[in-house]
Design an enzyme around this catalytic site. Structure first.
Site, short mmCIF file in Angstrom:
data_model
loop_
_atom_site.label_atom_id
_atom_site.label_comp_id
_atom_site.label_asym_id
_atom_site.label_seq_id
_atom_site.Cartn_x
_atom_site.Cartn_y
_atom_site.Cartn_z
N SER A 41 4.72 -9.13 -1.14
CA SER A 41 3.87 -8.50 -0.13
C SER A 41 2.60 -9.30 0.14
O SER A 41 2.10 -9.33 1.26
CB SER A 41 3.49 -7.08 -0.56
OG SER A 41 4.63 -6.25 -0.60
N GLU A 62 -4.26 -1.84 -11.06
CA GLU A 62 -5.25 -2.64 -10.35
C GLU A 62 -6.58 -2.75 -11.08
O GLU A 62 -7.20 -3.82 -11.09
CB GLU A 62 -5.47 -2.07 -8.95
CG GLU A 62 -4.30 -2.25 -8.00
CD GLU A 62 -3.25 -1.15 -8.13
OE1 GLU A 62 -2.25 -1.19 -7.40
OE2 GLU A 62 -3.44 -0.26 -9.00
N PHE A 87 -5.84 -0.45 -2.37
CA PHE A 87 -5.75 -0.49 -3.83
C PHE A 87 -6.76 -1.45 -4.47
O PHE A 87 -7.22 -1.22 -5.59
CB PHE A 87 -4.34 -0.90 -4.27
CG PHE A 87 -3.25 -0.03 -3.71
CD1 PHE A 87 -3.50 1.30 -3.40
CD2 PHE A 87 -1.99 -0.53 -3.50
CE1 PHE A 87 -2.50 2.11 -2.88
CE2 PHE A 87 -0.98 0.27 -2.99
CZ PHE A 87 -1.23 1.59 -2.68
N ARG A 171 -0.66 -7.41 7.79
CA ARG A 171 0.80 -7.54 7.82
C ARG A 171 1.32 -7.83 9.22
O ARG A 171 2.35 -8.49 9.39
CB ARG A 171 1.45 -6.25 7.29
CG ARG A 171 2.97 -6.31 7.29
CD ARG A 171 3.60 -5.17 6.53
NE ARG A 171 3.46 -3.90 7.20
CZ ARG A 171 3.98 -2.75 6.74
NH1 ARG A 171 4.63 -2.75 5.58
NH2 ARG A 171 3.83 -1.63 7.39
#
Length: 364
Positions: A41, A62, A87, A171
């Protein structure tokens, strides 16, 4: 001098991050990559394949990743941590503030899938507050590149910068604006189009929308100045102040909340130094929701046509057109704005007078 730009297809900026990380890793053995179960990702695949000894898979933890990165940085390494924007900013704000920023450790934070264009994953994953969060942290550099080329170059610049850096990637595939000769510099905006009627300062994917707005405005006889502001902190004060003085009105455009982002940074600078009308375009104090990214940009008003409307509002065109159906003279706009703000020195008034001798308006 305005820079040339191109449109050579579309590519997501997270891919630019992956390419930049790989190049930085080849150049500097100190570069380390870390992620929270998101290799694909955040486009770390190539780095992991060729430099496995410099990669740490932290799993879905995280906060632990941030703390580990701070420790690794203290050994002299240059860790890049990557995850979704929500995140790697909201979930771990305390760790970033206390463990990375407070000690000014050399950690580079790469967020992917930022903004509403994350799309179908919905509001819980669409982070529109990350720039505001990171911008408020002392010593944190904040970068939001416009395309794949700038994304790659900003990563390489971040690797050479001493201190914490936050980089924002997306993205959604967006047009590639810059060619391989483009030079990126932290803290510097870039003028892409010349104009003296209004300035549009854009960041991230909104830069392409601003370039489209330029053409729409030009067709209506409005010459907009377009500035790409990839570095939101430290802001390029010089280019903003110059634009404010020369065009008299500013529009900011960002795929981020209108609170705390680029628009706020520009407004804070101008309110203290050279007040002119500033109109902010962004996400208006609301959460996103699930949907295809292009449709969400339409729905949230983050398109070229929306920039056009804001530009007209900023410099007085829109109100005048609604009342009179024609364009308000530039000299009249300048007169109204400068009389209201009272910011011109005698020397600046004389310069304005020299520019408008033919129009018969005494002040401007």
């Amino acid at each position: 001098m305005a820079k040339k730009y191109i449109d050579s297809g579309k590519k997501d900026t997270r891919s630019g991050f992956g390419a930049g990380l790989y190049e930085a890793g080849k150049k500097d053995q100190r570069v380390v990559a870390m992620t929270a179960d998101l290799i694909g990702s955040v486009k770390m695949d190539a780095f992991v394949k060729d430099f496995p000894e410099r990669f740490v898979q932290c799993g879905i933890a995280e906060a632990n990743m941030v703390g580990a990165a701070a420790g690794i940085a203290l050994t002299g390494k240059v860790p890049f941590i990557g995850s979704f924007a929500e995140f790697v900013t909201g979930r771990v704000y305390d760790q970033i503030r206390q463990e990375v920023a407070y000690g000014h450790t050399n950690v580079k934070i790469a967020s992917s899938h930022a903004g509403i264009t994350l799309g179908e994953d919905g509001a819980t994953h669409q982070c529109n507050e990350d720039i505001a969060l990171m911008r408020a942290i002392p010593g944190m550099v904040v970068i939001n590149p416009a395309d794949d080329v700038e994304a790659r170059l900003c990563v390489m610049a971040a690797a050479e910068h001493e201190g914490p850096v936050y980089m924002r990637f997306g993205r959604l595939a967006v047009p590639v604006i810059f060619d391989e000769d483009y030079k990126f510099e932290i803290g510097k905006g870039v003028e892409l189009k010349e104009g003296n009627d209004v300035t549009i300062i854009a960041t991230g994917l909104m830069v392409n929308e601003a370039l489209e707005a330029y053409e729409l405005l030009k067709a209506e006889g409005i010459n907009a100045r377009i500035i790409n502001m990839a570095t939101i902190k430290p802001l390029d004060n010089d280019i903003v102040l110059k634009a404010a003085k020369e065009t008299g009105a500013i529009v900011t455009a960002e795929e981020h909340s209108v609170i705390g982002g680029l628009g706020s940074a520009v407004s804070e600078l101008l309110s203290e130094n050279y007040p002119v009308p500033v109109v902010k375009l962004g996400v208006n104090d609301t959460f996103g929701h699930s949907g295809p990214a292009p449709k969400l940009l339409d729905e949230f008003g983050l398109r070229a046509v929306n920039i056009v409307e804001k530009a007209k509002k900023a410099n007085g065109f829109l109100e005048y057109e609604r009342k009179n159906g024609s364009e308000i003279p530039a000299c009249e706009r300048i007169q109204n704005f400068e009389e209201f703000h009272g910011r011109l020195s005698l020397e600046e008034q004389q310069k304005q007078a020299a520019r408008c001798m033919d129009c018969g308006v005494p002040f401007c």
